[in-house]
Design a protein around this motif. Structure first.
Motif, PDB file in Angstrom:
ATOM      1  N   TYR A  77       0.714  -1.138  -0.157  1.00 66.35           N
ATOM      2  CA  TYR A  77      -0.001   0.033   0.100  1.00 66.35           C
ATOM      3  C   TYR A  77       0.991   1.280  -0.039  1.00 66.35           C
ATOM      4  O   TYR A  77       0.537   2.184  -0.698  1.00 66.35           O
ATOM      5  N   LEU A  78       1.881   1.290   0.738  1.00 65.17           N
ATOM      6  CA  LEU A  78       2.731   2.432   0.868  1.00 65.17           C
ATOM      7  C   LEU A  78       3.571   2.735  -0.329  1.00 65.17           C
ATOM      8  O   LEU A  78       3.714   3.912  -0.877  1.00 65.17           O
ATOM      9  N   LEU A  79       4.010   1.681  -1.310  1.00 65.06           N
ATOM     10  CA  LEU A  79       4.500   1.591  -2.378  1.00 65.06           C
ATOM     11  C   LEU A  79       3.443   1.971  -3.254  1.00 65.06           C
ATOM     12  O   LEU A  79       3.819   3.013  -4.334  1.00 65.06           O
ATOM     13  N   LEU A  80       2.300   1.517  -3.259  1.00 68.62           N
ATOM     14  CA  LEU A  80       1.426   2.198  -4.200  1.00 68.62           C
ATOM     15  C   LEU A  80       1.118   3.682  -4.371  1.00 68.62           C
ATOM     16  O   LEU A  80       0.917   4.415  -5.123  1.00 68.62           O
ATOM     17  N   LEU A  81       0.804   4.184  -3.079  1.00 65.67           N
ATOM     18  CA  LEU A  81       0.771   5.534  -2.546  1.00 65.67           C
ATOM     19  C   LEU A  81       1.763   6.414  -3.160  1.00 65.67           C
ATOM     20  O   LEU A  81       1.723   7.517  -3.745  1.00 65.67           O
ATOM     21  N   THR A  82       3.078   5.914  -2.838  1.00 67.02           N
ATOM     22  CA  THR A  82       4.488   6.835  -3.151  1.00 67.02           C
ATOM     23  C   THR A  82       4.193   6.721  -4.856  1.00 67.02           C
ATOM     24  O   THR A  82       4.663   7.698  -5.290  1.00 67.02           O
ATOM     25  N   VAL A  83       4.034   5.655  -5.488  1.00 60.87           N
ATOM     26  CA  VAL A  83       3.983   6.092  -6.989  1.00 60.87           C
ATOM     27  C   VAL A  83       2.890   6.762  -7.575  1.00 60.87           C
ATOM     28  O   VAL A  83       3.143   7.618  -8.430  1.00 60.87           O
ATOM     29  N   LEU A  84       1.710   6.595  -6.651  1.00 57.13           N
ATOM     30  CA  LEU A  84       0.684   7.585  -7.273  1.00 57.13           C
ATOM     31  C   LEU A  84       0.896   8.969  -7.158  1.00 57.13           C
ATOM     32  O   LEU A  84       0.705   9.747  -7.947  1.00 57.13           O
ATOM     33  N   VAL A  85       1.400   9.411  -5.784  1.00 56.79           N
ATOM     34  CA  VAL A  85       1.649  10.542  -5.524  1.00 56.79           C
ATOM     35  C   VAL A  85       2.795  11.211  -6.547  1.00 56.79           C
ATOM     36  O   VAL A  85       2.848  12.356  -6.913  1.00 56.79           O
ATOM     37  N   GLY A  86       3.670  10.239  -6.610  1.00 60.53           N
ATOM     38  CA  GLY A  86       4.845  10.624  -7.486  1.00 60.53           C
ATOM     39  C   GLY A  86       4.380  11.150  -8.959  1.00 60.53           C
ATOM     40  O   GLY A  86       4.969  12.040  -9.458  1.00 60.53           O
ATOM     41  N   VAL A  87       3.543  10.162  -9.625  1.00 58.59           N
ATOM     42  CA  VAL A  87       3.154  10.422 -10.913  1.00 58.59           C
ATOM     43  C   VAL A  87       2.341  11.647 -11.174  1.00 58.59           C
ATOM     44  O   VAL A  87       2.529  12.567 -11.875  1.00 58.59           O
ATOM     45  N   ILE A  88       1.206  11.789 -10.291  1.00 56.61           N
ATOM     46  CA  ILE A  88       0.216  12.936 -10.460  1.00 56.61           C
ATOM     47  C   ILE A  88       0.904  14.174  -9.920  1.00 56.61           C
ATOM     48  O   ILE A  88       0.581  15.353 -10.583  1.00 56.61           O
ATOM     49  N   TYR A  89       1.905  14.146  -8.969  1.00 56.98           N
ATOM     50  CA  TYR A  89       2.520  15.400  -8.535  1.00 56.98           C
ATOM     51  C   TYR A  89       3.917  15.860  -9.195  1.00 56.98           C
ATOM     52  O   TYR A  89       4.036  16.799  -9.904  1.00 56.98           O
ATOM     53  N   ILE A  90       4.770  15.052  -8.883  1.00 54.89           N
ATOM     54  CA  ILE A  90       6.060  15.548  -9.695  1.00 54.89           C
ATOM     55  C   ILE A  90       6.097  15.135 -11.222  1.00 54.89           C
ATOM     56  O   ILE A  90       6.691  15.849 -11.916  1.00 54.89           O
ATOM     57  N   GLY A  91       5.149  14.048 -11.491  1.00 55.95           N
ATOM     58  CA  GLY A  91       5.036  13.748 -13.062  1.00 55.95           C
ATOM     59  C   GLY A  91       4.511  15.131 -13.785  1.00 55.95           C
ATOM     60  O   GLY A  91       4.922  15.369 -14.808  1.00 55.95           O
ATOM     61  N   SER A  92       3.454  15.650 -12.820  1.00 56.58           N
ATOM     62  CA  SER A  92       2.834  16.741 -13.724  1.00 56.58           C
ATOM     63  C   SER A  92       3.743  18.127 -13.474  1.00 56.58           C
ATOM     64  O   SER A  92       3.891  18.853 -14.506  1.00 56.58           O
ATOM     65  N   ALA A  93       4.600  18.238 -12.578  1.00 65.10           N
ATOM     66  CA  ALA A  93       5.629  19.213 -12.341  1.00 65.10           C
ATOM     67  C   ALA A  93       6.354  19.239 -13.372  1.00 65.10           C
ATOM     68  O   ALA A  93       6.904  20.202 -14.201  1.00 65.10           O
ATOM     69  N   ALA A  94       7.069  18.142 -13.613  1.00 65.14           N
ATOM     70  CA  ALA A  94       7.884  17.790 -14.743  1.00 65.14           C
ATOM     71  C   ALA A  94       7.261  18.089 -16.210  1.00 65.14           C
ATOM     72  O   ALA A  94       8.002  18.781 -17.129  1.00 65.14           O
ATOM     73  N   LYS A  95       6.178  17.665 -16.257  1.00 62.25           N
ATOM     74  CA  LYS A  95       5.312  17.964 -17.788  1.00 62.25           C
ATOM     75  C   LYS A  95       5.242  19.334 -17.958  1.00 62.25           C
ATOM     76  O   LYS A  95       5.319  19.947 -18.960  1.00 62.25           O
ATOM     77  N   ILE A  96       5.067  20.107 -16.936  1.00 67.67           N
ATOM     78  CA  ILE A  96       4.696  21.485 -16.999  1.00 67.67           C
ATOM     79  C   ILE A  96       6.083  22.245 -17.397  1.00 67.67           C
ATOM     80  O   ILE A  96       6.037  23.006 -18.308  1.00 67.67           O
ATOM     81  N   ILE A  97       7.120  21.795 -16.860  1.00 69.82           N
ATOM     82  CA  ILE A  97       8.465  22.242 -17.367  1.00 69.82           C
ATOM     83  C   ILE A  97       8.848  22.066 -18.959  1.00 69.82           C
ATOM     84  O   ILE A  97       9.389  23.150 -19.529  1.00 69.82           O
ATOM     85  N   TYR A  98       8.551  21.015 -19.214  1.00 68.46           N
ATOM     86  CA  TYR A  98       8.910  20.679 -20.541  1.00 68.46           C
ATOM     87  C   TYR A  98       7.670  21.149 -21.659  1.00 68.46           C
ATOM     88  O   TYR A  98       7.933  21.434 -22.886  1.00 68.46           O
ATOM     89  N   LEU A  99       6.336  20.968 -21.311  1.00 67.07           N
ATOM     90  CA  LEU A  99       5.261  21.089 -22.488  1.00 67.07           C
ATOM     91  C   LEU A  99       4.318  22.098 -21.818  1.00 67.07           C
ATOM     92  O   LEU A  99       3.321  22.424 -22.418  1.00 67.07           O
ATOM     93  N   ASP A 100       4.666  22.744 -20.670  1.00 66.01           N
ATOM     94  CA  ASP A 100       3.772  23.858 -20.032  1.00 66.01           C
ATOM     95  C   ASP A 100       2.330  23.553 -19.900  1.00 66.01           C
ATOM     96  O   ASP A 100       1.439  24.050 -19.674  1.00 66.01           O
ATOM     97  N   ARG A 101       2.297  22.212 -19.493  1.00 63.88           N
ATOM     98  CA  ARG A 101       0.983  21.644 -19.146  1.00 63.88           C
ATOM     99  C   ARG A 101       1.153  20.361 -18.312  1.00 63.88           C
ATOM    100  O   ARG A 101       1.896  19.281 -18.391  1.00 63.88           O
ATOM    101  N   PRO A 102       0.259  20.228 -17.102  1.00 67.08           N
ATOM    102  CA  PRO A 102       0.332  19.316 -16.183  1.00 67.08           C
ATOM    103  C   PRO A 102      -0.179  17.983 -16.885  1.00 67.08           C
ATOM    104  O   PRO A 102      -0.586  17.906 -18.035  1.00 67.08           O
ATOM    105  N   ILE A 103      -0.160  16.825 -16.291  1.00 64.70           N
ATOM    106  CA  ILE A 103      -0.977  15.814 -16.717  1.00 64.70           C
ATOM    107  C   ILE A 103      -2.496  15.727 -16.655  1.00 64.70           C
ATOM    108  O   ILE A 103      -3.215  16.419 -15.970  1.00 64.70           O
ATOM    109  N   MET A 104      -2.876  15.334 -18.025  1.00 66.71           N
ATOM    110  CA  MET A 104      -4.202  15.755 -18.291  1.00 66.71           C
ATOM    111  C   MET A 104      -4.915  14.337 -18.781  1.00 66.71           C
ATOM    112  O   MET A 104      -3.997  13.538 -19.373  1.00 66.71           O
TER     113      MET A 104
END
Length: 231
Positions: A77-104
């Motif tokens: 469960y902790l691993l799942l939650l870590t991956v989930l938060v990493g994808v939607i938060y850090i993944g969105s921040a990284a996508k904003i830097i490169y494409l100026d849009r969060p995960i959609m």
């Protein structure tokens, strides 16, 4: 019924274990949210507005508890939650830097394009997180017990109910959080990742259109040919 010292010593550890177990989603969500917020702000210079953090974290916490109640193993469960938060938060921040849009929501249709753009990095950046989310969720499901069955039902019924009422819900969220269609970065920082993705998922469901039928396509082609004077 009388309780002696030995009886109390047996009850207290159990009470403590139960309490700590129920606090697991709260503590884990708080730590992961703080880490993701810090990484987004100082690593990618994407700052979620402070006044929107309680709403965003609250929605994430609800999801975290539902996943926890439906889980078998805490480590998974902790691993799942870590991956989930990493994808939607850090993944969105990284996508904003490169494409100026969060995960959609529409990004699901662009997975093949991302693989072509990223090349070999497409597997660890795109495929691995998605596979980890699906695998950990299915691997860790527990189908016994009233609470777990209720949580699992909520994980499926609530999204279905939200999809059915999506026009009303996304319009209410637009009114409360605002919506700037031409600037998704602005939407993201004024909503937070969890609220933003939920709001845009509801919008995508409410505004989706059925693909045109073959007859409609043929008729449109004929109208274009006639307008252009082509036999």
């Amino acid at each position: 019924m009388r309780f002696g010292p030995s009886t109390l010593s047996e009850i207290e550890p159990k009470w403590l274990r139960v309490t700590l177990r129920w606090l697991t989603p709260l503590v884990a969500s708080g730590v992961l949210y703080a880490a993701a917020y810090a990484a987004s702000r100082w690593g990618f210079e994407v700052k979620i507005q402070w006044e929107r953090v309680p709403y965003d974290f609250g929605l994430l916490l609800v999801i975290a508890y539902l996943l926890f109640w439906a889980s078998r193993r805490i480590w998974a469960y902790l691993l799942l939650l870590t991956v989930l938060v990493g994808v939607i938060y850090i993944g969105s921040a990284a996508k904003i830097i490169y494409l100026d849009r969060p995960i959609m929501p529409e990004d699901i249709y662009n997975v093949s394009a991302l693989f072509r753009i990223l090349g070999v990095w497409g597997w660890p950046v795109v495929a691995l997180p998605l596979a980890a989310l699906a695998g950990l969720f299915l691997f860790n499901l527990r189908l016994t017990g009233r609470l777990r069955k209720t949580a699992l039902s909520a994980l499926f019924i609530l999204p279905a109910g939200a999809a059915a009422e999506s026009p009303m819900l996304y319009e209410a969220m637009d009114k409360f959080w605002g919506n700037t269609p031409w600037d998704q970065r602005e939407n993201y920082v004024w909503r937070g990742a969890t609220v933003h993705l939920t709001q845009e998922l509801l919008r995508a469901v409410a505004t989706r259109q059925a693909p045109p039928q073959a007859d409609d396509v043929s008729a449109a082609i004929e109208r274009r040919r006639a307008a252009a004077g082509v036999e």
